[in-house]
Scaffold this motif. Structure first.
Motif, PDB file in Angstrom:
ATOM      1  N   ALA A  94      31.336   5.543  23.170  1.00 21.70           N
ATOM      2  CA  ALA A  94      31.937   5.917  21.893  1.00 21.70           C
ATOM      3  C   ALA A  94      32.410   4.656  21.189  1.00 21.70           C
ATOM      4  CB  ALA A  94      33.111   6.876  22.112  1.00 21.70           C
ATOM      5  N   GLY A  95      32.571   4.749  19.877  1.00 22.41           N
ATOM      6  CA  GLY A  95      33.052   3.610  19.114  1.00 22.41           C
ATOM      7  C   GLY A  95      32.680   3.713  17.652  1.00 22.41           C
ATOM      8  N   ARG A  96      33.047   2.688  16.916  1.00 23.62           N
ATOM      9  CA  ARG A  96      32.773   2.645  15.483  1.00 23.62           C
ATOM     10  C   ARG A  96      31.270   2.437  15.252  1.00 23.62           C
ATOM     11  NH1 ARG A  96      35.742   1.651  10.876  1.00 23.62           N
ATOM     12  NH2 ARG A  96      34.634   0.623   9.162  1.00 23.62           N
ATOM     13  N   VAL A  97      30.701   3.257  14.343  1.00 24.26           N
ATOM     14  CA  VAL A  97      29.267   3.195  14.073  1.00 24.26           C
ATOM     15  C   VAL A  97      29.036   2.657  12.664  1.00 24.26           C
ATOM     16  CG1 VAL A  97      27.166   4.558  13.739  1.00 24.26           C
ATOM     17  CG2 VAL A  97      28.705   5.083  15.650  1.00 24.26           C
ATOM     18  N   ARG A  98      28.123   1.719  12.555  1.00 21.29           N
ATOM     19  CA  ARG A  98      27.698   1.190  11.251  1.00 21.29           C
ATOM     20  C   ARG A  98      26.290   1.710  10.981  1.00 21.29           C
ATOM     21  NH1 ARG A  98      28.316  -3.568  12.438  1.00 21.29           N
ATOM     22  NH2 ARG A  98      26.253  -4.555  12.509  1.00 21.29           N
ATOM     23  N   ALA A  99      26.144   2.573   9.969  1.00 16.66           N
ATOM     24  CA  ALA A  99      24.847   3.174   9.660  1.00 16.66           C
ATOM     25  C   ALA A  99      23.950   2.168   8.958  1.00 16.66           C
ATOM     26  CB  ALA A  99      25.035   4.407   8.786  1.00 16.66           C
ATOM     27  N   LEU A 100      22.705   2.127   9.362  1.00 14.36           N
ATOM     28  CA  LEU A 100      21.711   1.236   8.763  1.00 14.36           C
ATOM     29  C   LEU A 100      20.608   2.009   8.038  1.00 14.36           C
ATOM     30  CD1 LEU A 100      21.221  -1.314  11.698  1.00 14.36           C
ATOM     31  CD2 LEU A 100      22.781  -1.496   9.742  1.00 14.36           C
ATOM     32  N   SER A 101      20.430   3.279   8.415  1.00  9.69           N
ATOM     33  CA  SER A 101      19.339   4.054   7.828  1.00  9.69           C
ATOM     34  C   SER A 101      19.699   5.536   7.839  1.00  9.69           C
ATOM     35  CB  SER A 101      18.038   3.838   8.620  1.00  9.69           C
ATOM     36  OG  SER A 101      17.032   4.717   8.196  1.00  9.69           O
ATOM     37  N   GLU A 102      19.161   6.254   6.860  1.00 13.00           N
ATOM     38  CA  GLU A 102      19.290   7.713   6.818  1.00 13.00           C
ATOM     39  C   GLU A 102      17.991   8.384   7.248  1.00 13.00           C
ATOM     40  OE1 GLU A 102      22.065   8.997   3.282  1.00 13.00           O
ATOM     41  OE2 GLU A 102      20.815   7.304   2.636  1.00 13.00           O
ATOM     42  N   GLY A 103      17.071   7.591   7.773  1.00  8.09           N
ATOM     43  CA  GLY A 103      15.816   8.149   8.252  1.00  8.09           C
ATOM     44  C   GLY A 103      14.906   8.588   7.120  1.00  8.09           C
ATOM     45  N   VAL A 104      14.100   9.596   7.410  1.00  9.34           N
ATOM     46  CA  VAL A 104      13.091  10.058   6.438  1.00  9.34           C
ATOM     47  C   VAL A 104      13.666  11.022   5.407  1.00  9.34           C
ATOM     48  CG1 VAL A 104      11.282   9.837   8.174  1.00  9.34           C
ATOM     49  CG2 VAL A 104      12.409  12.050   7.869  1.00  9.34           C
ATOM     50  N   TYR A 105      14.888  11.472   5.618  1.00  8.44           N
ATOM     51  CA  TYR A 105      15.405  12.595   4.833  1.00  8.44           C
ATOM     52  C   TYR A 105      15.514  12.346   3.330  1.00  8.44           C
ATOM     53  CZ  TYR A 105      16.327  14.406   9.463  1.00  8.44           C
ATOM     54  OH  TYR A 105      16.170  14.838  10.756  1.00  8.44           O
ATOM     55  N   PRO A 106      16.068  11.224   2.870  1.00 10.15           N
ATOM     56  CA  PRO A 106      16.175  11.035   1.422  1.00 10.15           C
ATOM     57  C   PRO A 106      14.833  11.052   0.702  1.00 10.15           C
ATOM     58  CG  PRO A 106      17.557   9.459   2.595  1.00 10.15           C
ATOM     59  CD  PRO A 106      16.676  10.110   3.614  1.00 10.15           C
ATOM     60  N   GLU A 107      13.807  10.542   1.356  1.00 13.00           N
ATOM     61  CA  GLU A 107      12.478  10.490   0.728  1.00 13.00           C
ATOM     62  C   GLU A 107      11.725  11.802   0.914  1.00 13.00           C
ATOM     63  OE1 GLU A 107       9.385   9.012  -1.486  1.00 13.00           O
ATOM     64  OE2 GLU A 107      11.350   8.077  -1.134  1.00 13.00           O
ATOM     65  N   LYS A 108      11.780  12.357   2.108  1.00 13.37           N
ATOM     66  CA  LYS A 108      11.026  13.572   2.413  1.00 13.37           C
ATOM     67  C   LYS A 108      11.586  14.785   1.692  1.00 13.37           C
ATOM     68  CE  LYS A 108       9.213  16.207   6.343  1.00 13.37           C
ATOM     69  NZ  LYS A 108       9.152  16.312   7.835  1.00 13.37           N
ATOM     70  N   TYR A 109      12.915  14.824   1.509  1.00 18.56           N
ATOM     71  CA  TYR A 109      13.562  15.981   0.884  1.00 18.56           C
ATOM     72  C   TYR A 109      14.319  15.545  -0.373  1.00 18.56           C
ATOM     73  CZ  TYR A 109      12.560  17.970   5.484  1.00 18.56           C
ATOM     74  OH  TYR A 109      11.945  18.397   6.643  1.00 18.56           O
ATOM     75  N   LYS A 110      13.601  14.926  -1.297  1.00 19.49           N
ATOM     76  CA  LYS A 110      14.231  14.362  -2.491  1.00 19.49           C
ATOM     77  C   LYS A 110      15.034  15.397  -3.273  1.00 19.49           C
ATOM     78  CE  LYS A 110      10.834  10.694  -3.356  1.00 19.49           C
ATOM     79  NZ  LYS A 110       9.770  10.204  -4.278  1.00 19.49           N
ATOM     80  N   ASP A 111      14.519  16.614  -3.358  1.00 23.97           N
ATOM     81  CA  ASP A 111      15.165  17.641  -4.173  1.00 23.97           C
ATOM     82  C   ASP A 111      16.288  18.358  -3.441  1.00 23.97           C
ATOM     83  OD1 ASP A 111      13.391  17.056  -6.238  1.00 23.97           O
ATOM     84  OD2 ASP A 111      11.913  18.526  -5.533  1.00 23.97           O
ATOM     85  N   LEU A 112      16.437  18.092  -2.156  1.00 24.71           N
ATOM     86  CA  LEU A 112      17.430  18.799  -1.349  1.00 24.71           C
ATOM     87  C   LEU A 112      18.542  17.906  -0.824  1.00 24.71           C
ATOM     88  CD1 LEU A 112      15.351  21.144   1.006  1.00 24.71           C
ATOM     89  CD2 LEU A 112      16.837  21.854  -0.853  1.00 24.71           C
ATOM     90  N   TYR A 113      18.196  16.656  -0.561  1.00 25.81           N
ATOM     91  CA  TYR A 113      19.109  15.770   0.161  1.00 25.81           C
ATOM     92  C   TYR A 113      20.229  15.282  -0.754  1.00 25.81           C
ATOM     93  CZ  TYR A 113      20.512  12.184   3.527  1.00 25.81           C
ATOM     94  OH  TYR A 113      21.209  11.418   4.429  1.00 25.81           O
TER      95      TYR A 113
END
Length: 297
Positions: free
Chosen positions: A63-82
């Motif tokens: 466990a610990g502090r997480v620094r996000a680097l990517s949101e994966g495929v979701y923003p591009e794959k689900y442009k109208d939903l994400y």
């Protein structure tokens, strides 16, 4: 177990190999699987899908502090939903919505789901249909098909401007009441004042009672959550009322009730059986039939 406190580790998507983030380790501990399963899932039955996930994990958690680097495929794959939380809050503010009810779903919405959402529309400014974009159970309908089906229901059976459809990447764990709490917390981040909690929310099989996910909110201390449950009774189509109803609004016996189940509907669709209009809207059924027909080609 080779990682130490204070070290950093890459968090990698096991399917794509993409580095999703970096964790700075502040804690590590061995899993007590029975303890975790009995408290989170209220069972240690290995047939429960959430228990199975825990049992498959390695022996040590970090466990610990997480620094996000990517949101994966979701923003591009689900442009109208994400929508990110800041974006959903901006949409609500633009619409002048201060009371927003979130509806969690991993299924196309049948008549019972529609009824739940319409009850929420009556007592809030609008409904945020927030569907699962992550991994599903075998036999579940893909997000693309589900989105089209939900869109058809919204366009044909809801007043314009009362519903927003969106999605977010989560994998269901089917923890029933405990999962209802995390669903509420997530929707709190997205700016929702309420979470619709119907029958057997986030349940699977017979592990939970029909209203356990509602009762757990009563066990919280004041101020534990800003987002509150919108508790709604079991919904069904009553042949004597000739419409959708709940156990609180319909006085008629079970012989007049048509209980609507997503599982039953999927079974009927997979077998090519007719879907009664009391189960689902024809525009929705048409979209789902095309999907199931494509599976047989």
């Amino acid at each position: 177990d080779s990682l130490g406190i204070g070290e950093e580790a890459a968090l990698v998507d096991a399917e794509t190999g993409e580095i999703m983030g970096i964790i700075e380790i502040s804690e590590k501990y061995k899993i007590d699987r029975d303890f975790e399963n009995s408290h989170v899932y209220r069972t240690t039955d290995p047939k429960h899908p959430g228990v199975a996930k825990v049992n498959e994990q390695a022996a040590v958690n970090i466990a610990g502090r997480v620094r996000a680097l990517s949101e994966g495929v979701y923003p591009e794959k689900y442009k109208d939903l994400y929508l990110r939380p800041a974006e959903s809050r901006a949409v609500f503010a633009e619409k002048g919505w201060s009371k927003v009810a979130a509806f969690q779903t991993r299924n196309p919405m049948h008549r019972s789901h529609e009824h739940l959402a319409k009850i929420a529309v009556e007592v809030t400014d609008g409904v945020f249909i927030h569907q699962v974009l992550g991994k599903l159970k075998e036999g579940d309908i893909p997000a693309e098909v589900r989105t089209e089906a939900i869109g058809a229901m919204i366009d044909n059976y809801f007043v314009k401007g009362t519903v927003i459809q969106a999605g977010y990447p989560i994998e269901m764990r089917y923890a029933g009441p405990r999962e209802a709490l995390i669903h509420a917390l997530i929707r709190q981040n997205f700016g929702c004042s309420h979470l619709i909690v119907g029958r057997d929310h986030a349940g699977v099989g017979d592990y939970y009672g029909p209203f356990d996910a509602q009762h757990i909110f009563d066990e919280l201390w004041p101020g534990a959550l800003i987002t509150q449950p919108l508790k709604i009774d079991i919904t069904f189509f009553c042949t004597k009322c000739y419409g959708m109803a709940t156990a609180k609004t319909c006085p008629h016996g079970k012989e007049h009730q048509i209980n609507i189940s997503g599982t039953k509907q999927r079974e009927m669709l997979s077998k090519g059986e007719p879907i009664p209009p009391e189960f689902s809207r024809p525009e929705v059924v048409e979209i789902l039939r095309k999907y199931y027909a494509s599976l047989n080609k």
